[in-house]
Design a protein around this motif. Structure first.
Motif, short mmCIF file in Angstrom:
data_model
loop_
_atom_site.label_atom_id
_atom_site.label_comp_id
_atom_site.label_asym_id
_atom_site.label_seq_id
_atom_site.Cartn_x
_atom_site.Cartn_y
_atom_site.Cartn_z
N SER A 194 0.82 -1.21 0.00
CA SER A 194 0.00 0.00 0.00
C SER A 194 0.85 1.26 0.00
O SER A 194 1.98 1.29 0.49
CB SER A 194 -0.93 0.01 1.22
OG SER A 194 -0.18 0.21 2.41
N THR A 195 0.27 2.31 -0.55
CA THR A 195 0.92 3.63 -0.54
C THR A 195 1.09 4.13 0.89
O THR A 195 2.11 4.72 1.24
CB THR A 195 0.08 4.63 -1.36
OG1 THR A 195 -0.05 4.12 -2.69
CG2 THR A 195 0.71 6.01 -1.38
N GLN A 196 0.08 3.89 1.72
CA GLN A 196 0.15 4.35 3.12
C GLN A 196 1.33 3.71 3.85
O GLN A 196 2.01 4.39 4.62
CB GLN A 196 -1.16 4.01 3.86
CG GLN A 196 -2.37 4.72 3.33
CD GLN A 196 -3.11 3.90 2.27
OE1 GLN A 196 -2.51 3.15 1.50
NE2 GLN A 196 -4.42 4.07 2.22
N PHE A 197 1.58 2.43 3.60
CA PHE A 197 2.71 1.76 4.25
C PHE A 197 4.03 2.36 3.76
O PHE A 197 4.94 2.61 4.56
CB PHE A 197 2.68 0.25 3.99
CG PHE A 197 3.83 -0.48 4.62
CD1 PHE A 197 3.93 -0.58 6.01
CD2 PHE A 197 4.82 -1.07 3.85
CE1 PHE A 197 4.99 -1.25 6.60
CE2 PHE A 197 5.88 -1.74 4.44
CZ PHE A 197 5.96 -1.83 5.82
N ALA A 198 4.12 2.62 2.48
CA ALA A 198 5.34 3.23 1.93
C ALA A 198 5.58 4.60 2.57
O ALA A 198 6.71 4.91 2.98
CB ALA A 198 5.22 3.37 0.41
N ILE A 199 4.54 5.40 2.69
CA ILE A 199 4.67 6.73 3.29
C ILE A 199 5.09 6.61 4.76
O ILE A 199 6.00 7.33 5.22
CB ILE A 199 3.35 7.53 3.16
CG1 ILE A 199 3.12 7.88 1.69
CG2 ILE A 199 3.38 8.79 4.04
CD1 ILE A 199 1.73 8.42 1.41
N MET A 200 4.49 5.70 5.51
CA MET A 200 4.85 5.54 6.92
C MET A 200 6.29 5.06 7.09
O MET A 200 6.99 5.48 8.01
CB MET A 200 3.89 4.58 7.63
CG MET A 200 2.61 5.23 8.08
SD MET A 200 2.79 6.80 8.96
CE MET A 200 3.95 6.40 10.24
N CYS A 201 6.75 4.17 6.19
CA CYS A 201 8.15 3.73 6.26
C CYS A 201 9.09 4.89 6.02
O CYS A 201 10.10 5.03 6.73
CB CYS A 201 8.40 2.62 5.24
SG CYS A 201 7.73 1.04 5.77
N ILE A 202 8.77 5.76 5.07
CA ILE A 202 9.61 6.92 4.79
C ILE A 202 9.62 7.87 5.99
O ILE A 202 10.68 8.33 6.41
CB ILE A 202 9.12 7.64 3.51
CG1 ILE A 202 9.40 6.76 2.28
CG2 ILE A 202 9.77 9.02 3.36
CD1 ILE A 202 8.69 7.21 1.02
N VAL A 203 8.44 8.12 6.56
CA VAL A 203 8.37 9.00 7.74
C VAL A 203 9.16 8.40 8.90
O VAL A 203 9.90 9.11 9.61
CB VAL A 203 6.89 9.25 8.14
CG1 VAL A 203 6.78 9.90 9.51
CG2 VAL A 203 6.19 10.09 7.09
N ALA A 204 9.04 7.09 9.10
CA ALA A 204 9.76 6.43 10.19
C ALA A 204 11.27 6.54 9.99
O ALA A 204 12.02 6.85 10.93
CB ALA A 204 9.34 4.97 10.31
N LEU A 205 11.74 6.28 8.77
CA LEU A 205 13.18 6.35 8.50
C LEU A 205 13.72 7.77 8.68
O LEU A 205 14.79 7.96 9.26
CB LEU A 205 13.48 5.83 7.09
CG LEU A 205 13.29 4.33 6.91
CD1 LEU A 205 13.40 3.95 5.43
CD2 LEU A 205 14.29 3.55 7.74
N ILE A 206 12.98 8.76 8.22
CA ILE A 206 13.41 10.16 8.39
C ILE A 206 13.46 10.52 9.87
O ILE A 206 14.41 11.14 10.34
CB ILE A 206 12.48 11.13 7.61
CG1 ILE A 206 12.70 10.96 6.11
CG2 ILE A 206 12.73 12.58 8.04
CD1 ILE A 206 11.67 11.68 5.26
N THR A 207 12.43 10.13 10.61
CA THR A 207 12.37 10.44 12.05
C THR A 207 13.55 9.81 12.80
O THR A 207 14.21 10.47 13.61
CB THR A 207 11.04 9.93 12.64
OG1 THR A 207 9.96 10.56 11.95
CG2 THR A 207 10.95 10.22 14.14
N MET A 208 13.82 8.54 12.51
CA MET A 208 14.90 7.85 13.22
C MET A 208 16.27 8.39 12.79
O MET A 208 17.17 8.52 13.63
CB MET A 208 14.79 6.35 13.00
CG MET A 208 13.56 5.76 13.69
SD MET A 208 13.41 3.97 13.59
CE MET A 208 13.12 3.71 11.86
#
Length: 159
Positions: free
Chosen positions: A67-81
């Motif tokens: 899903s697009t939502q999962f891709a977006i959350m992975c990107i947000v998580a990686l940027i945050t970490m």
């Protein structure tokens, strides 16, 4: 069964659990309760990592890996970490160094006649102690991430 906002609840709960763990660890380590540890950034485990990773894992469970939502959350998580281990950690290290320099300069005699010390003395009158707990070590980030993912898989999608 009723639906609830599983992803939001899981994410906020991940942040809360990490902050409570951080506060308890600080209490055990220093034998003193700190309200700042309950709400502040930095320390073990990373509440930011727990929050974004529980959101990403929650989206994975609800929407799936493609899903697009999962891709977006992975990107947000990686940027945050990445930010927690990079920019915010460096800012905390800078604050520690500046606070250490200020303590050294405060212990110097008031009028030494040396220009550098005179400048430092003038600067010390207007510089407050800087907050040192801002970022995270890779271990703190990984611990928060694991906490978040585990929580997302333990929490029921429907209640």
């Amino acid at each position: 069964m009723e639906y609830y906002n599983y992803i939001l609840v899981t994410s906020v709960l991940g942040w809360c659990i990490a902050q409570l763990l951080k506060t308890m660890i600080n209490l055990i380590k220093y034998k003193k309760f700190s309200v700042e540890r309950l709400f502040g950034a930095g320390g073990w485990p990373s509440a930011h990592s727990a929050m974004v990773c529980s959101a990403a894992a929650g989206v994975y469970r609800v929407e799936g890996v493609a899903s697009t939502q999962f891709a977006i959350m992975c990107i947000v998580a990686l940027i945050t970490m990445y930010d927690a281990m990079g920019v915010r950690r460096a800012a905390g290290q800078h604050a520690k160094a500046i606070n250490r320099i200020n303590r050294i300069l405060e212990s110097k005699p008031a009028s030494s006649g040396k220009p550098l010390e005179d400048i430092a003395q003038a600067a010390n009158t207007s510089i407050a102690v800087m907050k040192e707990y801002l970022g995270h070590t890779p271990f703190e980030v990984a611990s928060g991430a694991i906490l978040g993912v585990i929580l997302a898989f333990v929490m029921p999608i429907k209640i």
